[in-house]
Scaffold this motif. Structure first.
Motif, PDB file in Angstrom:
ATOM      1  N   PRO A 448       0.774  -1.677 -12.540  1.00  0.00           N
ATOM      2  CA  PRO A 448       0.326  -2.179 -13.853  1.00  0.00           C
ATOM      3  C   PRO A 448      -0.311  -1.078 -14.695  1.00  0.00           C
ATOM      4  O   PRO A 448      -0.936  -0.154 -14.174  1.00  0.00           O
ATOM      5  N   ASN A 453      -6.900  -4.541 -10.755  1.00  0.00           N
ATOM      6  CA  ASN A 453      -5.920  -5.290  -9.969  1.00  0.00           C
ATOM      7  C   ASN A 453      -6.275  -5.254  -8.482  1.00  0.00           C
ATOM      8  O   ASN A 453      -7.099  -4.448  -8.047  1.00  0.00           O
ATOM      9  N   LEU A 589      -3.898  -9.436 -11.392  1.00  0.00           N
ATOM     10  CA  LEU A 589      -2.594  -9.105 -10.822  1.00  0.00           C
ATOM     11  C   LEU A 589      -2.766  -8.653  -9.376  1.00  0.00           C
ATOM     12  O   LEU A 589      -3.706  -7.928  -9.038  1.00  0.00           O
ATOM     13  N   ALA A 614       4.194  -6.935  -9.466  1.00  0.00           N
ATOM     14  CA  ALA A 614       2.902  -7.631  -9.347  1.00  0.00           C
ATOM     15  C   ALA A 614       3.065  -9.118  -9.684  1.00  0.00           C
ATOM     16  O   ALA A 614       3.990  -9.524 -10.392  1.00  0.00           O
ATOM     17  N   ARG A 616       0.528 -12.991 -10.121  1.00  0.00           N
ATOM     18  CA  ARG A 616      -0.788 -13.626 -10.170  1.00  0.00           C
ATOM     19  C   ARG A 616      -0.791 -14.828  -9.234  1.00  0.00           C
ATOM     20  O   ARG A 616       0.254 -15.459  -9.013  1.00  0.00           O
TER      21      ARG A 616
END
Length: 655
Positions: A448, A453, A589, A614, A616
């Motif tokens: 990201p 993260n 993430l 990635a 969530r």
């Protein structure tokens, strides 16, 4: 009864007249070996020399304590020489030759044969040239075996070797004759021979990038290196290039096949790496000289066989290392093969013992570098060979030295050094250490752009070899991810690490100085905590981790809570990493990083890293349903899915 009729069917016969064939046949006999009978025995005195007449022969190399030896070639072609190492000092067989099926050979007493060559050099030149031609397949087979167990190597793999500066000032101009006298290859030649060669030699210069020889091309020039660097490359059908050697020693023959009376097939290419100066002789001029002076031609054929034997020894040493995964075995075998050619006081005998211990390997490498420059005869040749064989081991040693430097930097850092600064310095030092390793990475585009993260990874065991002298083991996989994050975010992030047991205080002090987040396990503290105390500690940890994410700090942790070997990885995931994501309230993430072979010796393996897209937590569980039940179901399936990520990391290396 003379074997004149039999000898007529051998490759060199058409070059000899009737009287020469008769002389050769009077000293020969036809010998039959039954299936699996030994024709030559490795290290035995080479009392006989053989040429295959019918049947098949298989060659074996006995290696240390490996019973049965390593198969290094086979042939069923009439005219194949067997036992030609007996033409060279110390006049012993280099391999064991075994008959496969009923096999007939033409045999000569080796001493009588060499004496015959001395009195009849015309016979010797053609006999030895044929021996050379029919032995080159052994070199081709050895290179093919080496390629099977290698990864494509480029000239970068050989960086760090010493070399002569191209066109360096060597003082007063030297004659071709003086140069020949300094070359090891020409040691057995008389001054009279060297004068004749000097008369037909020219000094030539070639620019960087020029090809001195292409694959499949016949060589029309014999070359001896004065200065510069040349790469000896093997090119596969798919275009992959394997650099098997860098030729850079002054006086070294870099292009020899043109000097053979019989044209030698070529399977390699020679490319100029640094501008070179060479002494060059045209093939046609050599052939004319051989016709006028067959004694000179015979000496040349002897030396080309010596050169072929040296090349075979070097490539087979690498094959032994690949096959048995033991550099020390290779080195000891090569020293044993050298036998009486080495002085009992030579420092080369120290090398296996010095390499056997991590703490003395640096001394071994320094000694090899010294002997490769100042050694004498066989000692120098072996030192140069061992420098090549131990290339991966030397890189591993430098990697381990880098780990020591990194660890010492953290331990010795002033107490008031900010932990974030120290973590970044640690990552910089780790990056310098892993520069010596072979790592393939895929998926960096999935990192990201913004920080904050959670990076998860499959935790791999450390190989015991990387235990530092104070018994501390650096977790290589997590340090690698920290280094990767530092490269992308200029901040190496925070790792979640296990709080060590009492005896592991050194481990804990190291991570405390770096400011990483500690998590307690059942083994961390012998004191019994109540369920309420455990819950309270857990919530404090979740709060701290959530605060770090909200501050934009990356967290690094393994959901497994334990480490495994690559083929066992990962084990079932624990919920901790995902509970942190849920507790944070910002739905960060989660970036999966799959690793392979960080549990292996780095000199024996290539490392694989795959970064997956990635996600969530809200994208993989139903937030309208009970969190714990949803998470349990997700973890059960995701642990299995993660195994496919690890398989990708394995394939990235193995393909």
């Amino acid at each position: 009864m003379p074997l004149t009729t039999t000898l007529i069917e051998l490759p060199f016969a058409d070059r000899l007249n009737e009287s020469e064939l008769k002389i050769l046949s009077e000293n020969a006999e036809l010998v039959t070996f039954e299936d699996e009978e030994t024709i030559t025995l490795q290290f035995a005195s080479a009392e006989k020399f053989y040429i295959l007449y019918s049947g098949k022969v298989e060659y074996h190399l006995n290696v240390g304590d490996q019973r049965g030896g390593l198969t290094v070639g086979e042939n069923n072609e009439r005219g194949t020489p067997i036992g030609w190492s007996g033409f060279r000092e110390p006049y012993r067989f280099a391999t064991t030759a075994i008959a496969k099926g009923r096999t007939e050979v033409v045999a000569w007493d080796n001493k009588l044969l060499r004496a015959l060559f001395d009195s009849n050099p015309q016979i010797g030149m053609h006999f030895l040239s044929s021996t050379l031609l029919y032995s080159t397949h052994l070199l081709r087979d050895a290179r093919n075996s080496w390629i099977q167990g290698s990864i494509p190597m480029t000239v970068d793999s050989f960086e760090g070797s010493t070399t002569y500066t191209s066109f360096q000032d060597k003082g007063p101009s030297e004659s071709n004759l003086e140069f020949f006298r300094q070359s090891n290859f020409f040691n057995p030649f008389s001054d009279w021979h060297l004068m004749k060669l000097a008369e037909i030699s020219d000094t030539k210069y070639y620019k960087q990038g020029e090809k001195l020889l292409s694959k499949g091309e016949a060589s029309h020039k014999f070359m001896v290196l004065k200065s510069g660097k040349v790469a000896l490359n093997y090119i596969k059908e798919n275009g992959e290039v394997y650099t098997s050697d860098i030729l850079q020693e002054r006086g070294q023959v870099i292009l020899w096949s043109a000097a053979s009376f019989d044209a030698i097939p070529n399977f390699m290419e020679l490319v100029v790496l640094e501008p070179v100066e060479v002494l060059e002789i045209q093939r046609i001029d050599l052939l004319v000289l051989y016709g006028e002076f067959p004694n000179l031609g015979m000496v040349f054929m002897y030396r080309l066989l010596w050169l072929l034997g040296s090349a075979l020894k070097a490539i087979r040493a690498q094959v032994i290392t690949q096959t048995y995964d033991r550099e020390l075995l290779t080195i000891q075998t090569m020293i044993d093969q050298a036998g009486a050619l080495l002085s009992v006081t030579s420092d080369i005998h120290k090398i296996p013992s010095l390499l056997a211990e991590k703490l003395t390997q640096g001394i071994a490498f320094d000694l090899l570098d010294q002997l490769s420059k100042t050694g004498v005869g066989q000692e120098k040749s072996l030192a140069n060979l061992f420098v090549k064989v131990t290339g991966p081991l030397r890189k591993e040693y430098l990697f381990l030295e880098g780990l020591k430097k990194m660890t010492n930097h953290v331990i010795k850092a002033p107490k008031n050094t900010p932990s974030a600064q120290l973590r970044n310095e640690c990552s910089e030092l780790f990056e310098k250490a892993i520069a010596y390793l072979d790592i393939s990475i895929d998926g960096v585009e999935n990192i990201p752009k913004e920080s904050g993260n959670i990076f998860i990874y499959n935790h791999l065991l450390n190989h015991p070899y990387y235990t530092l002298p104070n018994n501390f083991q650096i977790t290589l996989d997590s340090h690698f991810i920290s280094m990767l994050l530092y490269k992308y975010y200029k901040d190496s992030g925070l790792r979640v690490v296990r709080i060590g047991k009492g005896p592991e205080y050194g481990h804990q002090d190291y991570y405390n100085k770096l400011g990483h987040m500690g998590v307690r396990t059942a083994d961390s503290d012998p004191a019994k905590l109540s369920a309420e105390e455990k819950r309270k500690n857990r919530m404090l940890f979740f709060d701290e981790a959530s605060d770090k994410l909200k501050q934009g700090i990356n967290l690094i942790l393994s959901p497994e809570g334990t480490s495994r070997e690559t083929h066992q990885s990962p084990v079932d995931f624990k919920p901790g990493a995902f509970m942190i994501a849920n507790h944070s309230g910002i739905d960060p993430l989660i970036v999966p990083v799959a690793l392979s072979f960080f549990d292996k010796r780095m000199s024996k393996a290539k490392l694989g890293v795959v970064i997956k897209p990635a996600f969530r937590l809200s994208e993989v569980i139903d937030t309208t349903k009970p969190f714990k039940e949803e998470l349990r179901g997700f973890l059960e399936s995701y642990s299995k899915k993660y195994r496919s990520y690890v398989e990708e990391a394995i394939q990235l290396v193995e393909n």
